[in-house]
Design a protein around this motif. Structure first.
Motif, PDB file in Angstrom:
ATOM      1  N   LYS A   1      -5.498   7.903   2.349  1.00  0.00           N
ATOM      2  CA  LYS A   1      -6.900   7.847   1.901  1.00  0.00           C
ATOM      3  C   LYS A   1      -7.701   6.887   2.781  1.00  0.00           C
ATOM      4  O   LYS A   1      -8.819   7.191   3.197  1.00  0.00           O
ATOM      5  N   GLU A   2      -7.119   5.734   3.075  1.00  0.00           N
ATOM      6  CA  GLU A   2      -7.799   4.738   3.917  1.00  0.00           C
ATOM      7  C   GLU A   2      -7.973   5.252   5.352  1.00  0.00           C
ATOM      8  O   GLU A   2      -9.018   5.024   5.974  1.00  0.00           O
ATOM      9  N   VAL A   3      -6.990   5.942   5.879  1.00  0.00           N
ATOM     10  CA  VAL A   3      -7.090   6.516   7.227  1.00  0.00           C
ATOM     11  C   VAL A   3      -8.232   7.530   7.276  1.00  0.00           C
ATOM     12  O   VAL A   3      -9.026   7.534   8.221  1.00  0.00           O
ATOM     13  N   ARG A   4      -8.317   8.380   6.245  1.00  0.00           N
ATOM     14  CA  ARG A   4      -9.418   9.364   6.194  1.00  0.00           C
ATOM     15  C   ARG A   4     -10.774   8.655   6.139  1.00  0.00           C
ATOM     16  O   ARG A   4     -11.717   9.047   6.822  1.00  0.00           O
TER      17      ARG A   4
ATOM     18  N   MET B   1       0.847  -1.172   0.000  1.00  0.00           N
ATOM     19  CA  MET B   1       0.000   0.000   0.000  1.00  0.00           C
ATOM     20  C   MET B   1       0.898   1.244   0.000  1.00  0.00           C
ATOM     21  O   MET B   1       1.793   1.367   0.837  1.00  0.00           O
ATOM     22  N   THR B   2       0.620   2.171  -0.906  1.00  0.00           N
ATOM     23  CA  THR B   2       1.421   3.395  -0.978  1.00  0.00           C
ATOM     24  C   THR B   2       1.014   4.356   0.137  1.00  0.00           C
ATOM     25  O   THR B   2      -0.029   4.187   0.773  1.00  0.00           O
ATOM     26  N   ASN B   3       1.837   5.377   0.346  1.00  0.00           N
ATOM     27  CA  ASN B   3       1.515   6.394   1.356  1.00  0.00           C
ATOM     28  C   ASN B   3       0.207   7.106   1.028  1.00  0.00           C
ATOM     29  O   ASN B   3      -0.588   7.402   1.926  1.00  0.00           O
TER      30      ASN B   3
END
Length: 121
Positions: free
Chosen positions: A8-11, A1-3
């Motif tokens: 995006k996933e954290v948001r 998974m890229t930064n």
């Protein structure tokens, strides 16, 4: 998974946690994109803490309607005033839901008719 994907996933996870659901939907129109969803105070923030998840478009409509509610009368019974504002908020949301139901009903009837038949039953 890229930064970028991680951010995006954290948001997304933050939004889902704030909304209290892994699969939130607008309670009025059914929008399911979590980026478009918000909590709406049914009676208005000043009158009650009860909220419902709705999309930003529906939220703007019902929040604008709330601006026309009667102002609090200091001589009024606070409980009855709160209940009145809550009922007005529900009515505003139901009004939007009824509009959607009518539109969906017409769309289904139009799609139910065979394309080659132009007569009405």
């Amino acid at each position: 998974m890229t930064n970028d994907e991680l951010r995006k996933e954290v948001r997304k996870q933050f939004r889902l946690e704030r909304l209290g659901s892994n699969h939130p939907r607008c309670g009025v129109c059914g929008e399911g994109d979590d980026r478009c969803l918000e909590d709406h105070h049914i009676a208005g923030r000043r009158w009650d803490d009860a909220t419902v998840i709705i999309c930003r478009n529906c939220h703007r409509k019902v929040s604008d309607d709330q601006k026309d509610y009667p102002v609090f009368n200091p001589n009024a019974d606070p409980l009855l005033d709160r209940i009145g504002h809550f009922l007005l908020g529900l009515a505003d949301m139901l009004r939007l839901i009824v509009e959607k139901l009518v539109a969906f009903g017409h769309a289904l009837i139009e799609r139910a008719a065979p394309a080659s038949v132009g007569s009405k039953a």
